[in-house]
Scaffold this motif. Structure first.
Motif, short mmCIF file in Angstrom:
data_model
loop_
_atom_site.label_atom_id
_atom_site.label_comp_id
_atom_site.label_asym_id
_atom_site.label_seq_id
_atom_site.Cartn_x
_atom_site.Cartn_y
_atom_site.Cartn_z
N THR A 1 9.12 15.66 -32.56
CA THR A 1 8.83 14.25 -32.78
C THR A 1 8.09 13.63 -31.60
O THR A 1 7.20 12.80 -31.79
CB THR A 1 10.13 13.47 -33.06
N HIS B 1 4.39 12.14 -31.84
CA HIS B 1 4.18 10.74 -31.48
C HIS B 1 3.11 10.61 -30.41
O HIS B 1 2.29 9.68 -30.44
CB HIS B 1 5.49 10.13 -30.99
N THR C 1 5.92 6.62 -35.90
CA THR C 1 6.48 7.84 -35.31
C THR C 1 7.31 7.55 -34.07
O THR C 1 8.16 8.37 -33.70
CB THR C 1 5.36 8.82 -34.96
N THR D 1 11.40 6.27 -34.66
CA THR D 1 12.41 7.29 -34.97
C THR D 1 12.90 8.01 -33.73
O THR D 1 14.04 8.50 -33.71
CB THR D 1 11.82 8.32 -35.95
N PHE E 1 16.13 6.51 -32.03
CA PHE E 1 17.40 6.71 -32.74
C PHE E 1 18.02 8.06 -32.40
O PHE E 1 19.24 8.22 -32.50
CB PHE E 1 17.17 6.60 -34.25
N GLN E 2 17.20 9.01 -32.00
CA GLN E 2 17.73 10.34 -31.70
C GLN E 2 18.64 10.34 -30.48
O GLN E 2 19.49 11.22 -30.35
CB GLN E 2 16.58 11.32 -31.50
N THR F 1 21.90 9.77 -32.16
CA THR F 1 22.33 10.75 -33.14
C THR F 1 22.45 12.15 -32.56
O THR F 1 23.44 12.85 -32.80
CB THR F 1 21.34 10.78 -34.32
N SER G 1 17.88 17.23 -40.57
CA SER G 1 17.02 16.19 -40.00
C SER G 1 15.70 16.77 -39.51
O SER G 1 14.65 16.13 -39.63
CB SER G 1 17.74 15.44 -38.88
N PHE H 1 12.15 15.43 -40.77
CA PHE H 1 11.10 14.95 -39.88
C PHE H 1 9.80 15.72 -40.09
O PHE H 1 8.71 15.14 -40.08
CB PHE H 1 11.54 15.04 -38.42
N TYR I 1 6.62 13.67 -41.17
CA TYR I 1 5.49 13.62 -40.25
C TYR I 1 4.27 14.35 -40.81
O TYR I 1 3.13 14.01 -40.50
CB TYR I 1 5.88 14.20 -38.90
#
Length: 522
Positions: free
Chosen positions: A18, A22, A72, A75, A78-79, A82, A476, A480, A484
């Motif tokens: 990610t 991004h 992008t 998100t 939030f990781q 999580t 997840s 993603f 993406y």
């Protein structure tokens, strides 16, 4: 059946995917935002509509890229909650502050004024709209600043202390966090790389137009701006990269040694390995070609100070692990009796090495009972993957010098009004993907070189992840990748359609909406 991969590796894979995706959008946002401000400044000063049309056209491409960057980027944050819950708990007081400021100060500024940029052409004065465009550029750069302050603290944690009552890292001096030398060097280097990306993008697209004989007036002027801007930016990247090397030599010696594949400490001044084939198992670099003195000058700014090799740094890490074990034992005593002054004095004397003791958690649940073999094994864990870092750095540097050569050529041809040289135009068009490759390699060097730490010397990566089932992370990761991939298709479709059609004006003088541009490109 899913491969047997631990949660930490999966979480790293997800965040790496990610983050790297991004970062495809971040450099172009940084570069185009400033180029737009420059182009519109010329329009306001000269009143020539061609410069307004240029600003609108490149601004439309900027808007598409900005929207994808937002989608992008959200998100990623939030990781931390999580997938990296313990990391968030342990250092959230420090790491969270710059991210919060980035949202309040930079992102809202940029997001607000980008709307005025697109819809304010006929509602604001020329000077008023120009101020909006400069504020969009300011917001983009401030956003990068605060994110890199947070990341810089991960590379070089300053301005924070460990609280024995809460068992967490907390801010001691926020000014030290902000003015962290690693963060400041990363900011100027990363932003300059973004400027290069924007300049190469404008140069390459304009070269395609000139090769096809389309939108010639816009393409010539765009290339002229990109040539001057890109030359200054590419020179800055090299100069500021050298400064980053010096900072790493002072604060991240293992990263620097791994990038250089320097296994043993060399007599000062150390040489720079141009090419070679690192053998991590054998602790040597085969077929190395070296330039004398260069690494010593980069890393120490002297000809008398040595640059420590990997093997010697492993010995230093082993000593710090032993010191950290003393701090860990004193901390256990403090948890039982907060008034134990002897334990507190011992802890304060060794607290800077506490994170190194945590490396032993991989080998034993009782850190204070670790054997010499376990200490040595943990010390060797401080060595990142050498060969990928070695080659990533060299490809990145090679591309940096290529960009200088490209923009020098563009600047000279622009001054001679010979930009339509076919060989140069083909080279400029072919260079389009290269700044993204350099940027991604740069991020790998920065993040891969910090391993095995999430916070250098403070918190090991394997202790930072959330305690969740691996199947959840697999789910997840797959989500993603799918999400993406769809965004990538949408991004390429929109960008290619807008570029293929070129500038488009409506009869009212307003820039045509995106759907009209896309439809016209069919």
């Amino acid at each position: 059946m899913m491969p047997d991969i631990d949660v930490v590796s999966l979480s790293r894979l997800q965040f790496g995917l990610t983050a790297m995706y991004h970062f495809l959008f971040v450099p172009l946002t940084l570069g185009l935002s400033l180029l737009l401000a420059i182009m519109e400044s010329v329009y306001v000063m000269t009143g020539r509509t061609i410069w307004r049309d240029m600003t609108k056209f490149w601004g439309l491409l900027f808007g598409i890229n900005f929207a994808m960057g937002v989608a992008t980027g959200i998100t990623m944050e939030f990781q931390f909650g999580t997938n990296w819950a313990y990391y968030s708990h342990y250092v959230g007081d420090i790491f969270g502050a710059p991210l919060a400021i980035e949202g309040l100060m930079a992102f809202f500024l940029e997001a607000t004024f980008i709307g005025l940029f697109f819809f304010g052409w006929n509602k604001l004065s020329a000077v008023g709209h120009l101020m909006v465009t400069w504020l969009v550029a300011l917001g983009s750069n401030l956003s990068a600043l605060w994110i890199l302050i947070a990341n810089g603290w991960m590379q070089h944690p300053v301005g924070a202390t460990f609280n024995t009552d809460t068992m967490r890292m907390e801010v001691a001096n926020f000014a030290d966090v902000i003015f962290n030398p690693v963060a400041q060097d990363k900011f100027v280097h990363t932003v300059s790389a973004g400027y290069v990306t924007g300049a190469v993008f404008v140069l390459a697209v304009s070269a395609l137009y000139l090769l096809r004989g389309r939108h010639v007036a816009l393409a010539r002027r765009s290339m002229t701006v990109a040539a001057s801007f890109g030359l200054a930016a590419s020179l800055s990247v090299v100069v500021l990269g050298d400064e980053s090397g010096y900072t790493a030599g002072q604060n991240q010696r293992m990263k620097l040694a791994a990038i250089e594949a320097m296994w043993e400490t060399e007599p000062a001044p150390a040489s720079f390995t141009v090419v070679g084939f690192p053998d991590q198992a054998g602790h040597r670099t085969n077929y190395a070609v070296r330039i004398p003195y260069v690494m010593g000058l980069i890393a120490t700014r002297s000809i008398s100070e040595p640059v420590m090799g990997i093997n010697q740094l492993v010995e230093v890490a082993a000593d710090r692990i032993r010191s950290g074990m003393v701090a860990y034992q004193a901390l256990q005593r403090l948890r039982q009796n907060r008034g134990d002054t002897n334990a507190r004095a011992t802890f304060e004397a060794h607290v800077s090495d506490l994170g190194y003791a945590l490396l032993l958690k991989r080998y034993t649940p009782v850190v204070t009972d670790a054997t010499d073999a376990q200490i040595v094994a943990a010390a060797h864990d401080t060595v990142p993957a050498v060969a990928p870092l070695f080659w990533s750095f060299r490809v990145m540097v090679g591309l940096g010098f290529f960009f200088i050569a490209l923009f020098v050529t563009a600047f000279i041809l622009s001054a001679k009004r010979r930009l339509e040289h076919p060989l140069f135009l083909k080279a400029a068009a072919a260079a389009l993907p290269l700044p993204w490759l350099a940027a991604e390699l740069g991020w790998y060097v920065a993040e891969g070189g910090r391993q095995p730490w999430t916070i250098d010397g403070i918190l090991p990566t394997f202790l930072s992840a959330s305690n969740i089932p691996a199947a959840n992370v697999w789910f997840s990761v797959a989500g993603f990748v799918l999400f993406y991939s769809v965004l990538a298709v949408v991004e390429l479709y929109l960008m290619v359609k807008v570029i293929r059609h070129g500038p488009l004006e409506t009869t009212s003088g307003r820039p045509a909406p995106l759907h009209a541009v896309v439809a016209a490109g069919e």
